[in-house]
Write a protein that holds these residues in place. Structure first.
Motif, PDB file in Angstrom:
ATOM      1  N   ASP A  11       0.812  -1.215   0.000  1.00  0.00           N
ATOM      2  CA  ASP A  11       0.000   0.000   0.000  1.00  0.00           C
ATOM      3  C   ASP A  11       0.846   1.266   0.000  1.00  0.00           C
ATOM      4  O   ASP A  11       0.446   2.292  -0.574  1.00  0.00           O
ATOM      5  CB  ASP A  11      -0.924   0.007   1.226  1.00  0.00           C
ATOM      6  CG  ASP A  11      -2.030  -1.029   1.115  1.00  0.00           C
ATOM      7  OD1 ASP A  11      -2.290  -1.484  -0.017  1.00  0.00           O
ATOM      8  OD2 ASP A  11      -2.627  -1.387   2.151  1.00  0.00           O
ATOM      9  N   ASP A  15       1.607   1.888  -7.554  1.00  0.00           N
ATOM     10  CA  ASP A  15       1.295   0.746  -8.411  1.00  0.00           C
ATOM     11  C   ASP A  15       1.475   1.200  -9.861  1.00  0.00           C
ATOM     12  O   ASP A  15       0.605   1.888 -10.403  1.00  0.00           O
ATOM     13  CB  ASP A  15      -0.149   0.290  -8.153  1.00  0.00           C
ATOM     14  CG  ASP A  15      -0.537  -0.932  -8.958  1.00  0.00           C
ATOM     15  OD1 ASP A  15       0.108  -1.186  -9.992  1.00  0.00           O
ATOM     16  OD2 ASP A  15      -1.482  -1.631  -8.555  1.00  0.00           O
ATOM     17  N   GLY A  18      -1.305   0.108 -12.199  1.00  0.00           N
ATOM     18  CA  GLY A  18      -2.530   0.820 -11.860  1.00  0.00           C
ATOM     19  C   GLY A  18      -2.509   2.264 -12.320  1.00  0.00           C
ATOM     20  O   GLY A  18      -3.505   2.789 -12.835  1.00  0.00           O
ATOM     21  N   SER A  35      -8.080   6.580  -8.376  1.00  0.00           N
ATOM     22  CA  SER A  35      -7.019   5.622  -8.077  1.00  0.00           C
ATOM     23  C   SER A  35      -7.366   4.263  -8.682  1.00  0.00           C
ATOM     24  O   SER A  35      -8.538   3.877  -8.734  1.00  0.00           O
ATOM     25  CB  SER A  35      -6.848   5.471  -6.561  1.00  0.00           C
ATOM     26  OG  SER A  35      -5.989   4.387  -6.243  1.00  0.00           O
ATOM     27  N   ARG A  37      -5.711   0.272  -8.368  1.00  0.00           N
ATOM     28  CA  ARG A  37      -4.727  -0.700  -7.894  1.00  0.00           C
ATOM     29  C   ARG A  37      -5.028  -2.019  -8.599  1.00  0.00           C
ATOM     30  O   ARG A  37      -6.189  -2.391  -8.793  1.00  0.00           O
ATOM     31  CB  ARG A  37      -4.799  -0.903  -6.378  1.00  0.00           C
ATOM     32  CG  ARG A  37      -4.681   0.362  -5.555  1.00  0.00           C
ATOM     33  CD  ARG A  37      -3.288   0.948  -5.547  1.00  0.00           C
ATOM     34  NE  ARG A  37      -2.328   0.169  -4.788  1.00  0.00           N
ATOM     35  CZ  ARG A  37      -1.086   0.590  -4.508  1.00  0.00           C
ATOM     36  NH1 ARG A  37      -0.679   1.789  -4.938  1.00  0.00           N
ATOM     37  NH2 ARG A  37      -0.247  -0.166  -3.820  1.00  0.00           N
TER      38      ARG A  37
END
Length: 954
Positions: A11, A15, A18, A35, A37
């Motif tokens: 976390d 990413d 992503g 966002s 991921r």
């Protein structure tokens, strides 16, 4: 029973995948995503304990420095709540190379599982509606032709079952079918056979008094497909009151036959053409198309396009070693608005990115440099992109001939057979339409370059040990074409149940016609069976005996001792009725513009430099490995910052030798709108002048043709094809450059509910030349201030189809023509100058004319130029500056020469048209003076370069 291992970035770390997906979503008009991921999902089948799952994750799947993993038996976890969750996985039967690699790795570390499936899970944050998430999933994240989409919570359940198959011999009721029923059988079975062909098949089965089995009809369809047999080029065409009996033999092949070049070793009869190289080795070269599959699934279509042409080299003679890849792409306009995209078509930008990724991944993973190519854009490619993939190979001189013999074992080696690639050959022989994705999704193949690399390495060992008599690849038509062609003069008996499968559930027909990748077929003498199988086993490459070649000229197919197919080879290969068609062509007339001959053309030059067909393709080129194998001498990007547009590539196939080869290409579809004859002529001239520009010569140059056309059932389309083919003959003869191989791809049209989108007539000419001393190679970037700048060749008022007219919204009529007599003299003179090392840099004039060629040389070298148009050699009097700047007349070069070599250089070019344009200057300013000695272009080279680089800076 199965478990899931989900792998994802920690976390606290970004990413990268992503972030790239989020940017792509925003680019396609969905700004609300904050966002993304991404999780890589591995679904492990079988009774596997927690300890083994941890071992699998830690040893194989996870980078423990940057990633975490989780193991569960649930599709979706509470952790995922609060996100929009989309999961993408391959449909049953679609090849996934990652799955194959995981299975092999698990075997290597001693863990046994029943199977593995992969997926990608996207956790998307943002204020998005369900409809928007659905559009993102199906338009950006997944290709629904080959992938399944699961959106939580609408589709939370997965079906990971397998398809079972119960044998049943199928026949097709053909004997008593009327004409309408015959056409329906062809359409329903995706056979792409016309009524005449279906009636010929019906008559054959009437003679033997039975209906065909499904596998027999499929075999005939694959063998008779336009893709495999080139029936239009080999048909009878009435054109201009004359009948052309076999267009291919009367144009392309005729040129080669008449030229009788002794260095042509094998032409038009093997998987690739072969030319002499040195005392020990020859060079083979083939360029293929993979258009329709790339339209349906860009990554997989292009991926297997390059994989297939690599196998063409592996299957040439007794096997060549691939040493160089080339690629040429044609796409729709990348910034086309979404509302202008026809139903059933991917956005051109997505096709572009998918195709590039497919070619990149396969070539890089195979360890083959991709060092030559081109990209063209036109809105007519929007429904039917063109993907040309080529490979050059090195083959020992004593391994160029092959022949299967009666009694030889039929061995299939390499990858396993799956449902991917069903009907690929027949699919490629039909037009596309908005339902193609549903009807022909099974024709898409997915490649596995690692499997092909292992296969290549062991094949070269087997070749050198003389363990087989003949080899070919499983390309279009799969085993049906490979075995059928190898056994054409012999006969063959095949046991289909012996073919290794990727998974259960394939019928005997699917096994036979599947175009699953990475497979080769070998003819192995029985006495060498043991040695060959042991060699393949030692290299962990699968090889299986599936039958033998006979001598009764009959193809017999068995499945578990059941005779499911029996066809006479003579009918299979010679029974196809000849096509008879009429062709017409009438020269169109377009508006001839009357543009102002203004005082400053700097803005025009920058607009041309930034046009899609001229702008820098660095974004693509940088993704390819040019250095692998260590043979690159002149790469596609050149100059001070290694970002200038090279004309051709030069490599040394044998390390340590000063001898090399040059590979180039020529293509300009815009000219074909005006005159396909001159379009084809210009394509040949461009390919040849690129060879000259890098220091080569015409002494030993071989050509390859790739015709991509629309529906040639229509007389005007066929007429333009005839014109282009006639030009190929005329110009090849004039330049003394034989054709050694080629390929055509017809029916490149997309049918919508409103119109038919027809690609422009597109001919790619590829050229390979032998270079005696690679130390004579010349790059295109200017080298030093004070050098003299010449233009070599004759400039004519030929702006028809030019980029100058294009940026102003016109086509014009006066298309560039080729004077091959003069052109040969020009090219020979420049070759002589290069061999004497008199040329510092050289760039051919093509798209955009003199102004673009000189500007590219300047900003690539990092110096300015001061040039004067009054020095340009012209045909007749040309009194317009824009014509001199932007005419795209053929056989012209911009050349840099040191002052101390001026007299010697001018002595060599004195009998050809040339002009001393000016000098290279230290200041970074590009200035061209017009006919009245006033500047008509006065621009910073940095501004010009920015205009050129900006469009594809993705």
């Amino acid at each position: 029973m199965y478990k899931r291992i989900e792998v994802f970035y920690k976390d606290e770390l970004p990413d990268p995948l992503g972030n790239a997906v989020r940017s792509e979503i925003a680019a396609f008009g969905f700004p609300g995503v904050t966002s993304v991921r991404v999780r890589q999902v591995y679904i492990i089948f079988g009774n596997v304990g927690e300890n083994d799952l941890d071992t699998i994750a830690k040893k194989l799947l996870v980078d423990t420095i940057t990633q975490h993993y989780q193991i569960s038996d649930f599709e979706l976890r509470i952790l995922d709540f609060g996100h929009h969750v989309v999961e993408i996985s391959r449909k049953p039967g679609v090849m996934d190379p990652v799955e194959q690699s995981v299975l092999k790795a698990l075997r290597d570390i001693g863990i046994s599982i029943d199977g593995v499936k992969t997926a990608k899970k996207y956790l998307i944050d943002g204020n998005m509606s369900k409809e928007a998430i659905g559009s993102i999933a199906t338009r950006i994240l997944a290709n629904t032709k080959i992938e399944e989409v699961f959106i939580y919570p609408e589709t939370p359940n997965y079906d990971h079952g397998t398809i079972r198959y119960s044998f049943k011999k199928e026949t097709v009721p053909l004997l008593h079918a009327d004409n309408k029923q015959l056409e329906e059988i062809s359409a329903r079975g995706q056979l792409s056979l016309n009524l005449s062909e279906m009636r010929a098949i019906q008559n054959y089965y009437k003679l033997i008094k039975r209906d065909p089995t499904d596998v027999e009809l499929e075999t005939i369809a694959q063998t008779w497909s336009e893709h495999c047999v080139h029936k239009t080029f080999k048909g009878i065409i009435e054109f201009n009151g004359e009948k052309i009996d076999n267009l291919l033999q009367n144009t392309i092949m005729k040129a080669t036959k008449e030229l009788k070049k002794p260095w042509c070793v094998s032409v038009f009869k093997d998987n690739a053409g072969i030319v002499r190289y040195d005392d020990q080795y020859n060079i083979c070269f083939k360029v293929e198309t993979h258009n329709h599959p790339s339209a349906i699934e860009p990554y997989g279509g292009a991926n297997t396009g390059v994989g297939g042409v690599i196998r063409d080299i592996m299957g040439t003679g007794l096997g060549g070693k691939p040493i160089l890849n080339t690629d040429v792409f044609c796409f729709g306009i990348p910034d086309t608005p979404q509302d202008k995209i026809p139903k059933g078509v991917w956005h051109p930008k997505r096709i572009f990115k998918g195709v590039v990724a497919g070619v990149r991944d396969y070539g890089n993973r195979m360890g083959i440099p991709t060092a030559n190519g081109a990209i063209f854009f036109d809105d007519r490619y929007i429904g039917n992109p063109l993907v040309f993939c080529g490979t050059v190979g090195l083959i020992p001189k004593n391994k160029c001939q092959k022949e299967a013999r009666p009694g030889d074992l039929i061995v299939v080696a390499g990858g396993r057979t799956g449902r991917d690639g069903i009907h690929g050959a027949t699919f490629s022989s039909a037009e596309l339409h908005e339902q193609s994705e549903q009807i022909s999704g099974g024709a898409v193949q997915i490649g596995n370059a690692i499997t092909e690399k292992a296969l290549l390495d062991v094949l070269l060992q087997a070749r050198d040990r003389g363990l087989y008599n003949c080899i070919t690849d499983c390309g279009a038509g799969g085993l049906s074409s490979a075995v059928g062609e190898m056994g054409q003069d012999l006969g063959a008996l095949v046991n289909l149940e012996r073919v290794p499968l990727k998974y259960e559930g394939l019928s005997y027909t699917e096994i036979w016609i599947s175009e699953a990748q990475e497979r080769m077929v070998l003819a192995v003498p029985p006495e060498k069976e043991k040695d060959l199988l042991e060699l393949f086993k030692s290299e962990n490459v699968e090889a299986t005996i599936i039958g033998r070649f006979t001598q009764d000229k009959v193809l017999r197919l068995f499945y578990n001792a059941h005779l499911v197919g029996e066809i006479e080879m003579d009918f299979l290969h010679k029974g196809i009725p000849r096509l008879e068609r009429k062709a017409t062509w009438h020269r169109p007339t377009f508006e001839e513009p009357s543009l102002p001959d203004k005082e400053d053309f700097g803005a025009d030059l920058k607009k041309i430099l930034s046009s899609w067909n001229i702008c820098s393709k660095e974004w693509v080129i940088r993704q390819y490995d040019h250095e692998v194998q260590g043979s690159s001498v002149l790469k596609p990007l050149q100059g001070l910052c290694n970002d200038g547009p090279g004309d051709a590539c030069v490599i040394t196939p044998r390390l340590g030798s000063g001898k090399g080869i040059i590979v180039s290409n020529g293509m300009n579809p815009r000219y074909g709108d005006i005159d396909p004859y001159h379009m084809a002529s210009s394509a040949i001239d461009e390919a040849l002048r690129q060879i000259i520009a890098v220091g080569g010569s015409l002494e030993q140059v071989a050509l390859l043709d790739n015709f991509c056309w629309g529906n040639t059932n229509k007389p005007d389309r066929l007429g333009s094809l005839v014109m282009a083919a006639q030009a190929c003959y005329d110009i090849a003869i004039a330049y003394g450059t034989p054709f050694i191989s080629g390929k055509d791809s017809l029916n490149n049209e997309f049918i919508t509910d409103k119109e038919t989108i027809v690609i422009p007539p597109t001919l790619l000419i590829s050229a390979v030349a032998i270079m005696e001393d690679v130390r004579n190679a010349v790059s295109m970037d200017i080298k030093e201030p004070g050098s003299l700048v010449y233009i070599i060749g004759l400039t004519r008022p030929e702006l028809g189809g030019s980029h100058y007219y294009y940026i102003h919204g016109y086509k014009g009529n006066n298309v560039p023509k080729v004077d091959a007599v003069l052109g040969r003299r020009i090219m020979n003179a420049l070759s002589l100058a290069a061999s004497k090392k008199l040329i510092r840099s050289c760039h051919d004039c093509s798209e955009g004319g003199l102004a673009v060629a000189a500007a590219e040389m300047a900003f690539s070298g990092g110096y300015g130029m001061a040039l004067n148009l009054s020095a340009v050699a012209t045909e007749g009097s040309i009194c317009r500056n824009d014509t001199l700047l932007f005419s795209e007349s053929n056989t012209r070069f911009v050349v840099e020469v040191r002052p101390e070599h001026q007299v010697q250089f001018e002595g060599i070019v004195k009998d050809i048209p040339y002009g001393l344009l000016g000098k290279v200057i230290r200041e970074p300013v590009f200035t061209i003076y017009g006919l009245d000695n006033k500047p008509v272009v006065n621009e910073s080279i940095y501004d010009l370069k920015e205009a050129w680089q900006a469009p594809l800076r993705w």
